[in-house]
Each structure stands twice: as C-alpha cells, then as structure tokens.
Write a protein that holds these residues in place. Structure first.
Motif, PDB file in Angstrom:
ATOM      1  N   ALA A  64      42.828 -15.407  -3.030  1.00 24.07           N
ATOM      2  CA  ALA A  64      41.743 -15.251  -3.998  1.00 24.07           C
ATOM      3  C   ALA A  64      41.717 -16.425  -4.974  1.00 24.07           C
ATOM      4  N   SER A  65      42.895 -16.918  -5.348  1.00 21.09           N
ATOM      5  CA  SER A  65      42.956 -18.077  -6.236  1.00 21.09           C
ATOM      6  C   SER A  65      42.413 -19.318  -5.542  1.00 21.09           C
ATOM      7  N   GLN A  66      42.778 -19.497  -4.296  1.00 21.00           N
ATOM      8  CA  GLN A  66      42.290 -20.649  -3.545  1.00 21.00           C
ATOM      9  C   GLN A  66      40.775 -20.607  -3.399  1.00 21.00           C
ATOM     10  N   ASN A  67      40.235 -19.413  -3.250  1.00 23.90           N
ATOM     11  CA  ASN A  67      38.784 -19.277  -3.088  1.00 23.90           C
ATOM     12  C   ASN A  67      38.017 -19.658  -4.347  1.00 23.90           C
ATOM     13  N   GLN A  68      38.697 -19.688  -5.503  1.00 28.55           N
ATOM     14  CA  GLN A  68      38.020 -20.053  -6.745  1.00 28.55           C
ATOM     15  C   GLN A  68      37.415 -21.453  -6.674  1.00 28.55           C
ATOM     16  N   PHE A  69      38.012 -22.315  -5.880  1.00 29.62           N
ATOM     17  CA  PHE A  69      37.542 -23.699  -5.796  1.00 29.62           C
ATOM     18  C   PHE A  69      36.296 -23.838  -4.930  1.00 29.62           C
ATOM     19  N   SER A  70      35.789 -22.730  -4.428  1.00 31.60           N
ATOM     20  CA  SER A  70      34.525 -22.750  -3.695  1.00 31.60           C
ATOM     21  C   SER A  70      33.346 -22.359  -4.578  1.00 31.60           C
ATOM     22  N   TYR A  71      33.615 -21.962  -5.815  1.00 28.25           N
ATOM     23  CA  TYR A  71      32.557 -21.483  -6.705  1.00 28.25           C
ATOM     24  C   TYR A  71      32.118 -22.580  -7.672  1.00 28.25           C
ATOM     25  N   LEU A  78      18.735 -37.939 -10.905  1.00 28.35           N
ATOM     26  CA  LEU A  78      19.028 -38.127  -9.478  1.00 28.35           C
ATOM     27  C   LEU A  78      20.439 -37.681  -9.154  1.00 28.35           C
ATOM     28  N   TRP A  79      21.409 -38.083  -9.984  1.00 28.05           N
ATOM     29  CA  TRP A  79      22.801 -37.751  -9.698  1.00 28.05           C
ATOM     30  C   TRP A  79      23.094 -36.275  -9.918  1.00 28.05           C
ATOM     31  N   LEU A  80      22.387 -35.637 -10.827  1.00 31.28           N
ATOM     32  CA  LEU A  80      22.535 -34.185 -10.982  1.00 31.28           C
ATOM     33  C   LEU A  80      22.137 -33.460  -9.694  1.00 31.28           C
ATOM     34  N   ILE A  81      21.042 -33.904  -9.075  1.00 34.42           N
ATOM     35  CA  ILE A  81      20.584 -33.284  -7.840  1.00 34.42           C
ATOM     36  C   ILE A  81      21.518 -33.623  -6.677  1.00 34.42           C
ATOM     37  N   VAL A  82      22.042 -34.850  -6.665  1.00 37.18           N
ATOM     38  CA  VAL A  82      22.987 -35.243  -5.607  1.00 37.18           C
ATOM     39  C   VAL A  82      24.229 -34.359  -5.656  1.00 37.18           C
ATOM     40  N   VAL A  83      24.761 -34.122  -6.844  1.00 37.77           N
ATOM     41  CA  VAL A  83      25.947 -33.271  -6.973  1.00 37.77           C
ATOM     42  C   VAL A  83      25.634 -31.847  -6.548  1.00 37.77           C
ATOM     43  N   LEU A  84      24.462 -31.330  -6.902  1.00 36.78           N
ATOM     44  CA  LEU A  84      24.075 -29.992  -6.455  1.00 36.78           C
ATOM     45  C   LEU A  84      23.986 -29.927  -4.935  1.00 36.78           C
ATOM     46  N   ALA A  85      23.455 -30.985  -4.316  1.00 38.74           N
ATOM     47  CA  ALA A  85      23.366 -31.028  -2.854  1.00 38.74           C
ATOM     48  C   ALA A  85      24.759 -31.046  -2.228  1.00 38.74           C
ATOM     49  N   LEU A  86      25.679 -31.781  -2.850  1.00 37.91           N
ATOM     50  CA  LEU A  86      27.053 -31.803  -2.345  1.00 37.91           C
ATOM     51  C   LEU A  86      27.695 -30.423  -2.467  1.00 37.91           C
ATOM     52  N   TYR A  87      27.403 -29.726  -3.568  1.00 37.73           N
ATOM     53  CA  TYR A  87      27.944 -28.372  -3.692  1.00 37.73           C
ATOM     54  C   TYR A  87      27.359 -27.450  -2.630  1.00 37.73           C
ATOM     55  N   LEU A  88      26.082 -27.604  -2.338  1.00 40.02           N
ATOM     56  CA  LEU A  88      25.471 -26.788  -1.294  1.00 40.02           C
ATOM     57  C   LEU A  88      26.196 -26.996   0.035  1.00 40.02           C
ATOM     58  N   SER A  89      26.552 -28.238   0.315  1.00 38.79           N
ATOM     59  CA  SER A  89      27.324 -28.522   1.527  1.00 38.79           C
ATOM     60  C   SER A  89      28.667 -27.815   1.489  1.00 38.79           C
ATOM     61  N   LEU A  90      29.311 -27.823   0.314  1.00 37.07           N
ATOM     62  CA  LEU A  90      30.598 -27.143   0.172  1.00 37.07           C
ATOM     63  C   LEU A  90      30.465 -25.645   0.437  1.00 37.07           C
ATOM     64  N   ALA A  91      29.369 -25.045  -0.026  1.00 39.49           N
ATOM     65  CA  ALA A  91      29.170 -23.610   0.180  1.00 39.49           C
ATOM     66  C   ALA A  91      29.117 -23.273   1.664  1.00 39.49           C
ATOM     67  N   TYR A  92      28.451 -24.103   2.454  1.00 40.57           N
ATOM     68  CA  TYR A  92      28.347 -23.829   3.885  1.00 40.57           C
ATOM     69  C   TYR A  92      29.623 -24.203   4.618  1.00 40.57           C
ATOM     70  N   THR A 104      32.499 -23.688   3.240  1.00 33.58           N
ATOM     71  CA  THR A 104      33.310 -22.519   2.915  1.00 33.58           C
ATOM     72  C   THR A 104      33.046 -21.391   3.901  1.00 33.58           C
ATOM     73  N   ASP A 105      31.792 -21.158   4.226  1.00 29.97           N
ATOM     74  CA  ASP A 105      31.465 -20.117   5.207  1.00 29.97           C
ATOM     75  C   ASP A 105      32.045 -20.453   6.576  1.00 29.97           C
ATOM     76  N   ALA A 106      31.973 -21.724   6.962  1.00 28.98           N
ATOM     77  CA  ALA A 106      32.471 -22.120   8.274  1.00 28.98           C
ATOM     78  C   ALA A 106      33.991 -22.038   8.373  1.00 28.98           C
ATOM     79  N   THR A 107      34.683 -22.296   7.268  1.00 28.08           N
ATOM     80  CA  THR A 107      36.141 -22.342   7.302  1.00 28.08           C
ATOM     81  C   THR A 107      36.806 -21.064   6.803  1.00 28.08           C
ATOM     82  N   LYS A 108      36.133 -20.348   5.879  1.00 30.65           N
ATOM     83  CA  LYS A 108      36.758 -19.162   5.297  1.00 30.65           C
ATOM     84  C   LYS A 108      35.990 -17.878   5.571  1.00 30.65           C
ATOM     85  N   GLY A 109      34.784 -18.009   6.093  1.00 33.60           N
ATOM     86  CA  GLY A 109      34.039 -16.828   6.499  1.00 33.60           C
ATOM     87  C   GLY A 109      33.293 -16.107   5.400  1.00 33.60           C
ATOM     88  N   PHE A 110      33.002 -16.774   4.277  1.00 33.29           N
ATOM     89  CA  PHE A 110      32.203 -16.128   3.236  1.00 33.29           C
ATOM     90  C   PHE A 110      31.397 -17.179   2.496  1.00 33.29           C
TER      91      PHE A 110
END
Length: 292
Positions: free
Chosen positions: A64-71, A179-193, A195-201
């Motif tokens: 659960a602690s490790q999963n915090q870094f996906s939020y 521009l960079w605010l949107i780029v970082v948001l896009a990178l986070y969106l990639s992280l979210a997916y 997370t689903d591929a590697t951790k299943g949520f």
C-alpha cells in the motif's frame, strides 16, 4: 526576469536581479527561510508517517505504501516538500550572505526552478478541487488518520501554495510554463496506465476505460483545461499581489544587508529588466545602511 520566448529557451538577461525568489514584501529573509523550512519539514514528516502507517497497519503491508507513488496527490505533495526544501536553502544562503545559492546555478537550472515554482502554485489547487469535487466520499472524518492525512494532502497543500503566491515577491510566471504544466500532466497520465499494466489498478477510477468508457477523454480534457484556468488564476493573483504591495503600498521588499550594496549600474539594470522602478531603488537608511 525573462526565461525566454521558446519552450527550450532560458533567456540571456540578468537572473532575478532583486532576489524575488528569496525575498518577501512582508517577511524578512530569515523569517521567510524559517517558514519555508517549517513547511518542508511538515510535508516530509507527513509523507514518511503515511508510508510507515500503511506499512504497519495496511492489509497488504508495504504494498500500500509503494502504491502511494502512483497517485498524483502523493507526487505533487512530494514536489511541494522538495520545493520548500530547495527554496529554504536558497533563502538561507541569501539571508546569510546576500547572494543566493540559486544565483550561482547554471541558467538551465535557474529556469527549472522558475518552472518548479509554477507547478507548486498550480498543481495543489488541481489536487484540491479534484479531490473534494470528484473523489471525496464523505466518510474520511470518522477515522483520525484518514482525516488528518486528507486535510494535510488535499487542503493544506493549497494553503502552502497560497503562501508562495501571497507572501513571496515572485513575478507572474511566463506563459510558456502552461506548456510544461500540460506535459507533466500527460506524463502522469502515462504513469497511471503503466500502473494498471504493472500493478493491476488505476490510481483514479475516472481514468479506467472499463468503467468510464468515452468519459475518460472528457475527464482528461477537463482536468487539462482546468489546469490552464488555474494557471491564469495563479498568474492573476501573483500580479495583483505585486501591484498592491509594490505599486500601491510601496512595499518594495525586505532584503538582506547586501542588497544595499548594489552599484548604480546594477540597480539600473534591475530597473530595466523587471520594469518595476520601486523594487530596484530601495530607500537607504543612513543609520543602518540597509533598505527600509
């Protein structure tokens, strides 16, 4: 102080000639250092306690602690902690010697610090609005730990951001930072997916295509647009604070002693660089030898 016109341009003008990133119109440099250091300490203490709490009490222990870094909430809170740590160090070196450590950095790192500042006056409000408007369930307050952690990460984060908007002497951020605010948001969106591929949520259910279907695109687009709107609000608040405190009230800023030692050419350069005559020509106290 200009960062440059293009997304990868850092500018060639003098960097922050009146030490806006290390000074305040209200607090002395030492008081500003103390506040920033205290905020950083609180944020890191909160983050470490949350990680330890989940490791000790969570059903899945440290998973659960490790999963915090996906939020996004957790990542932006870490960002706040590191920003206040860096800002406290720069403010301390300025208060102590009259020259901030940031002044000696290469221009790309100075530009990154400016962009870092922009993220911490925008992203916390995104987190706060999305949490209370979309994710808040109404039951967290019945558990002391959940109440404290949610207040710390989803309410106090915006208080910390407001402190930097209202108390510091920073200029409104350059438009290119959008521009960079949107780029970082896009990178986070990639992280979210990822997370689903590697951790299943999915960190947030509104990003799950199986549940939201086509509405995922609407959520993503809406958050991106909301981020840009909040950038505009933050820009306006910084501009308004500078206008009221400097133009109307004549509160040029509280500087370190070395600020009074600027030569006339340097003051004139600061005047033309920042387009704010008041800040560049602090009145001198003959008794103390420093701006008043």
């Amino acid at each position: 102080m200009a960062i440059g016109r293009g997304p990868f341009a850092f500018g060639t003008d003098i960097w922050d000639p009146s030490h806006r990133f290390e000074t305040s119109w209200l607090l002395s440099p030492w008081a500003l250092f103390f506040c920033r250091a205290l905020f950083s300490l609180y944020i890191f203490t909160t983050l470490v306690f949350i990680l330890a709490w989940y490791c000790i009490t969570g059903a899945t222990r440290c998973t659960a602690s490790q999963n915090q870094f996906s939020y996004f909430t957790s990542l932006t809170y870490w960002g706040l902690g590191f920003y206040f740590l860096a800002a406290a160090i720069h403010t301390f070196t300025y208060a102590r010697s009259g020259t901030a450590l940031l002044d000696r950095f290469p221009r790309p790192l100075q530009a990154l610090h400016s962009a870092f500042y922009t993220t911490i006056i925008v992203y916390p409000f995104v987190v706060t609005i999305v949490f209370w408007g979309r994710l808040y369930s109404g039951h967290w307050f019945t558990v002391e730990f959940e109440g404290w952690s949610n207040i710390s990460q989803h309410a106090m984060n915006s208080v910390f951001a407001l402190f930097e908007i209202v108390v510091a002497r920073t200029n409104p951020p350059p438009a290119i930072h959008m521009l960079w605010l949107i780029v970082v948001l896009a990178l986070y969106l990639s992280l979210a997916y990822i997370t689903d591929a590697t951790k299943g949520f999915y960190p947030y259910d509104f990003l799950d295509p199986a549940k939201q279907h086509a509405f995922v695109a609407a959520y993503v687009f809406g958050i991106a647009v909301g981020c840009l709107i909040l950038f505009g609000v933050a820009w306006g608040l910084v501009w308004l604070r500078r206008y009221i405190t400097e133009t109307k009230l004549g509160l040029d800023g509280k500087f370190a002693h070395a600020r009074a030692q600027l030569s006339d050419p340097d003051i004139e350069m600061a005047k033309h660089t920042e387009l704010l005559p008041r800040e560049s020509m602090p009145r001198q106290s003959m008794q103390q030898g420093r701006p008043v």
